[in-house]
Design a protein around this motif. Structure first.
Motif, PDB file in Angstrom:
ATOM      1  N   HIS A 151     -70.707  50.711  55.601  1.00 33.47           N
ATOM      2  CA  HIS A 151     -70.325  49.618  54.670  1.00 33.47           C
ATOM      3  C   HIS A 151     -70.654  48.249  55.104  1.00 33.47           C
ATOM      4  O   HIS A 151     -70.546  47.482  54.278  1.00 33.47           O
ATOM      5  N   ASN A 152     -71.268  48.101  56.293  1.00 34.91           N
ATOM      6  CA  ASN A 152     -71.403  46.898  56.896  1.00 34.91           C
ATOM      7  C   ASN A 152     -72.632  46.864  57.911  1.00 34.91           C
ATOM      8  O   ASN A 152     -72.769  48.040  58.410  1.00 34.91           O
ATOM      9  N   ASN A 179     -63.576  48.267  49.461  1.00 34.78           N
ATOM     10  CA  ASN A 179     -64.785  47.657  49.437  1.00 34.78           C
ATOM     11  C   ASN A 179     -65.481  47.396  48.310  1.00 34.78           C
ATOM     12  O   ASN A 179     -65.221  47.971  47.405  1.00 34.78           O
TER      13      ASN A 179
END
Length: 227
Positions: A151-152, A179
Protein backbone atom coordinates in the motif's frame (compact mmCIF):
# COMPACT_ATOMS: atom_id res chain seq x y z
CA UNK A 1 47.68 -69.71 17.34
CA UNK A 2 46.79 -66.08 16.50
CA UNK A 3 43.40 -66.07 18.18
CA UNK A 4 43.45 -62.39 19.20
CA UNK A 5 44.08 -60.94 15.75
CA UNK A 6 41.33 -63.10 14.18
CA UNK A 7 38.83 -62.05 16.87
CA UNK A 8 39.73 -58.44 16.29
CA UNK A 9 39.05 -58.82 12.54
CA UNK A 10 35.63 -60.36 13.27
CA UNK A 11 34.73 -57.50 15.63
CA UNK A 12 35.84 -54.93 13.07
CA UNK A 13 33.82 -56.75 10.41
CA UNK A 14 30.69 -56.65 12.54
CA UNK A 15 31.25 -52.95 13.29
CA UNK A 16 31.65 -52.15 9.60
CA UNK A 17 28.49 -54.11 8.76
CA UNK A 18 26.56 -52.25 11.45
CA UNK A 19 27.90 -48.93 10.16
CA UNK A 20 26.85 -49.79 6.60
CA UNK A 21 23.34 -50.68 7.79
CA UNK A 22 23.08 -47.34 9.60
CA UNK A 23 24.19 -45.47 6.46
CA UNK A 24 21.68 -47.35 4.28
CA UNK A 25 18.90 -46.73 6.80
CA UNK A 26 19.77 -43.02 6.85
CA UNK A 27 19.72 -42.83 3.05
CA UNK A 28 16.42 -44.72 2.84
CA UNK A 29 14.72 -42.44 5.40
CA UNK A 30 15.88 -39.33 3.50
CA UNK A 31 14.77 -40.84 0.20
CA UNK A 32 11.30 -41.44 1.61
CA UNK A 33 11.15 -37.83 2.84
CA UNK A 34 12.21 -36.60 -0.60
CA UNK A 35 9.56 -38.75 -2.30
CA UNK A 36 6.89 -37.46 0.10
CA UNK A 37 7.85 -33.86 -0.67
CA UNK A 38 7.81 -34.59 -4.39
CA UNK A 39 4.33 -36.08 -4.02
CA UNK A 40 3.10 -32.97 -2.23
CA UNK A 41 4.54 -30.75 -4.95
CA UNK A 42 2.88 -32.78 -7.70
CA UNK A 43 -0.43 -32.73 -5.83
CA UNK A 44 -0.26 -28.93 -5.79
CA UNK A 45 0.07 -28.84 -9.58
CA UNK A 46 3.48 -27.14 -9.27
CA UNK A 47 4.91 -29.16 -12.14
CA UNK A 48 3.48 -26.46 -14.39
CA UNK A 49 5.76 -23.63 -15.51
CA UNK A 50 5.93 -21.40 -12.46
CA UNK A 51 6.19 -17.96 -14.04
CA UNK A 52 4.22 -14.81 -13.42
CA UNK A 53 5.65 -12.78 -16.30
CA UNK A 54 3.14 -14.05 -18.88
CA UNK A 55 0.10 -13.44 -16.66
CA UNK A 56 -2.03 -10.32 -17.12
CA UNK A 57 -4.96 -11.24 -14.88
CA UNK A 58 -4.73 -12.20 -11.19
CA UNK A 59 -7.98 -13.19 -9.55
CA UNK A 60 -8.57 -13.42 -5.81
CA UNK A 61 -11.24 -15.70 -4.40
CA UNK A 62 -14.00 -14.10 -2.31
CA UNK A 63 -13.39 -14.54 1.41
CA UNK A 64 -16.58 -16.52 1.93
CA UNK A 65 -17.37 -19.36 -0.46
CA UNK A 66 -20.75 -19.94 -2.09
CA UNK A 67 -22.18 -22.45 -4.58
CA UNK A 68 -21.76 -20.13 -7.57
CA UNK A 69 -18.01 -19.66 -7.08
CA UNK A 70 -16.68 -22.83 -8.73
CA UNK A 71 -18.48 -22.21 -12.07
CA UNK A 72 -17.09 -18.65 -12.00
CA UNK A 73 -13.58 -19.97 -11.34
CA UNK A 74 -13.96 -22.39 -14.24
CA UNK A 75 -14.91 -19.51 -16.54
CA UNK A 76 -12.02 -17.45 -15.15
CA UNK A 77 -9.56 -20.13 -16.30
CA UNK A 78 -10.80 -19.95 -19.88
CA UNK A 79 -8.59 -18.31 -22.50
CA UNK A 80 -5.09 -17.12 -21.66
CA UNK A 81 -3.02 -18.31 -18.70
CA UNK A 82 -3.99 -16.56 -15.46
CA UNK A 83 -3.16 -16.65 -11.75
CA UNK A 84 -5.58 -17.24 -8.90
CA UNK A 85 -4.90 -16.34 -5.28
CA UNK A 86 -6.81 -18.58 -2.90
CA UNK A 87 -7.83 -16.51 0.12
CA UNK A 88 -10.81 -17.87 2.02
CA UNK A 89 -12.17 -17.81 5.55
CA UNK A 90 -11.23 -20.52 8.02
CA UNK A 91 -14.82 -21.76 8.11
CA UNK A 92 -14.91 -22.08 4.30
CA UNK A 93 -11.49 -23.69 3.87
CA UNK A 94 -11.47 -27.32 2.72
CA UNK A 95 -9.00 -29.62 0.97
CA UNK A 96 -11.73 -30.75 -1.43
CA UNK A 97 -12.21 -27.16 -2.62
CA UNK A 98 -8.45 -26.75 -3.12
CA UNK A 99 -8.22 -29.98 -5.12
CA UNK A 100 -11.17 -28.97 -7.31
CA UNK A 101 -9.59 -25.58 -8.05
CA UNK A 102 -6.25 -27.27 -8.81
CA UNK A 103 -7.98 -29.54 -11.28
CA UNK A 104 -9.77 -26.62 -12.97
CA UNK A 105 -6.50 -24.68 -13.28
CA UNK A 106 -5.04 -27.42 -15.48
CA UNK A 107 -7.42 -26.27 -18.23
CA UNK A 108 -4.94 -23.64 -19.36
CA UNK A 109 -2.03 -24.30 -16.97
CA UNK A 110 -2.97 -21.33 -14.80
CA UNK A 111 -1.07 -20.59 -11.61
CA UNK A 112 -2.45 -21.21 -8.13
CA UNK A 113 -1.13 -19.01 -5.32
CA UNK A 114 -1.96 -19.43 -1.63
CA UNK A 115 -2.62 -16.42 0.59
CA UNK A 116 -0.48 -16.41 3.74
CA UNK A 117 -3.61 -16.02 5.91
CA UNK A 118 -4.59 -19.60 4.96
CA UNK A 119 -2.73 -22.88 5.70
CA UNK A 120 0.39 -22.85 3.50
CA UNK A 121 3.81 -24.49 3.38
CA UNK A 122 7.12 -23.55 1.78
CA UNK A 123 6.47 -25.82 -1.21
CA UNK A 124 3.78 -23.54 -2.58
CA UNK A 125 3.35 -20.28 -4.45
CA UNK A 126 2.63 -17.77 -1.67
CA UNK A 127 0.97 -14.36 -1.55
CA UNK A 128 1.87 -12.41 1.59
CA UNK A 129 -0.54 -10.08 3.34
CA UNK A 130 1.07 -6.70 4.02
CA UNK A 131 1.47 -7.66 7.70
CA UNK A 132 3.14 -10.98 6.86
CA UNK A 133 5.33 -9.18 4.32
CA UNK A 134 6.73 -6.80 6.94
CA UNK A 135 7.29 -9.65 9.42
CA UNK A 136 9.13 -11.97 7.02
CA UNK A 137 12.93 -11.82 7.25
CA UNK A 138 13.79 -13.84 4.16
CA UNK A 139 12.12 -15.77 1.35
CA UNK A 140 11.40 -19.36 2.41
CA UNK A 141 9.59 -20.83 -0.59
CA UNK A 142 12.62 -20.83 -2.89
CA UNK A 143 11.80 -22.08 -6.38
CA UNK A 144 8.19 -20.93 -6.08
CA UNK A 145 6.38 -17.66 -6.70
CA UNK A 146 6.32 -15.11 -3.88
CA UNK A 147 4.00 -12.13 -4.09
CA UNK A 148 2.75 -9.51 -1.64
CA UNK A 149 0.09 -6.90 -0.98
CA UNK A 150 1.54 -3.38 -0.82
CA UNK A 151 0.00 0.00 0.00
CA UNK A 152 3.01 2.30 0.31
CA UNK A 153 6.70 2.78 -0.49
CA UNK A 154 7.88 1.10 2.73
CA UNK A 155 6.08 -2.13 1.80
CA UNK A 156 7.39 -1.91 -1.78
CA UNK A 157 10.94 -1.61 -0.41
CA UNK A 158 10.37 -4.69 1.74
CA UNK A 159 9.04 -6.62 -1.27
CA UNK A 160 12.20 -5.68 -3.17
CA UNK A 161 14.33 -6.82 -0.23
CA UNK A 162 12.62 -10.23 -0.24
CA UNK A 163 12.90 -10.38 -4.06
CA UNK A 164 9.15 -10.88 -4.50
CA UNK A 165 8.10 -11.83 -8.01
CA UNK A 166 5.07 -9.54 -8.05
CA UNK A 167 3.06 -7.16 -5.88
CA UNK A 168 -0.59 -6.12 -5.76
CA UNK A 169 -0.68 -2.36 -5.18
CA UNK A 170 -3.87 -1.08 -3.60
CA UNK A 171 -6.28 0.55 -3.32
CA UNK A 172 -6.04 2.28 -6.69
CA UNK A 173 -9.55 3.48 -7.60
CA UNK A 174 -11.62 3.06 -4.41
CA UNK A 175 -11.06 3.60 -0.68
CA UNK A 176 -10.55 0.33 1.21
CA UNK A 177 -10.92 0.26 4.99
CA UNK A 178 -8.43 2.82 6.36
CA UNK A 179 -6.53 3.06 3.08
CA UNK A 180 -7.47 5.92 0.76
CA UNK A 181 -7.38 5.39 -3.01
CA UNK A 182 -4.02 6.31 -4.51
CA UNK A 183 -5.01 6.81 -8.16
CA UNK A 184 -3.08 5.86 -11.29
CA UNK A 185 -0.32 8.48 -10.83
CA UNK A 186 0.74 7.11 -7.42
CA UNK A 187 0.32 3.56 -8.66
CA UNK A 188 2.78 4.28 -11.48
CA UNK A 189 5.28 5.74 -9.01
CA UNK A 190 5.12 2.69 -6.74
CA UNK A 191 5.11 0.23 -9.65
CA UNK A 192 8.17 1.89 -11.12
CA UNK A 193 10.09 1.47 -7.87
CA UNK A 194 9.30 -2.27 -7.64
CA UNK A 195 11.77 -4.62 -9.31
CA UNK A 196 9.20 -7.26 -10.31
CA UNK A 197 5.69 -7.18 -11.78
CA UNK A 198 3.06 -4.81 -10.35
CA UNK A 199 -0.71 -5.27 -10.54
CA UNK A 200 -3.30 -2.66 -9.50
CA UNK A 201 -6.02 -3.74 -7.07
CA UNK A 202 -9.08 -1.95 -5.76
CA UNK A 203 -11.89 -0.89 -8.06
CA UNK A 204 -10.14 -1.91 -11.29
CA UNK A 205 -12.00 -3.76 -14.04
CA UNK A 206 -10.90 -5.86 -17.00
CA UNK A 207 -11.37 -2.80 -19.22
CA UNK A 208 -8.61 -1.06 -17.20
CA UNK A 209 -5.93 -3.40 -18.56
CA UNK A 210 -4.53 -0.88 -21.06
CA UNK A 211 -4.61 1.83 -18.40
CA UNK A 212 -2.56 -0.38 -16.11
CA UNK A 213 -0.03 -1.24 -18.80
CA UNK A 214 0.37 2.49 -19.54
CA UNK A 215 1.22 3.12 -15.86
CA UNK A 216 3.98 0.52 -15.40
CA UNK A 217 1.49 -2.20 -14.49
CA UNK A 218 1.74 -5.79 -15.72
CA UNK A 219 -2.00 -6.41 -15.79
CA UNK A 220 -4.90 -6.16 -13.32
CA UNK A 221 -6.02 -8.00 -10.21
CA UNK A 222 -9.30 -8.18 -8.39
CA UNK A 223 -12.07 -10.06 -6.66
CA UNK A 224 -15.42 -8.64 -7.80
CA UNK A 225 -14.20 -7.88 -11.34
CA UNK A 226 -13.74 -11.64 -11.90
CA UNK A 227 -16.09 -13.26 -9.37
Amino acid sequence: MEIYPKSTKKIKGRKNLKKEKLIWNYLWVNLKILLQLLGRILQKNIYQLIVITEVKFIGITPYNLNESLLPKIERFFEGSKKALIIRISESSYSESFIKTVMHLSKKNQSIIIFNSSNPVDNFSNIHLTSKDLMRLEKKKNNGFILGASCHNQEEINKANELKCDYVLISPVLIDKNKNKKIGWKKFKELAKSFEGKSFPLGGVKEKDLEKSLAHNGAGISGISCFF
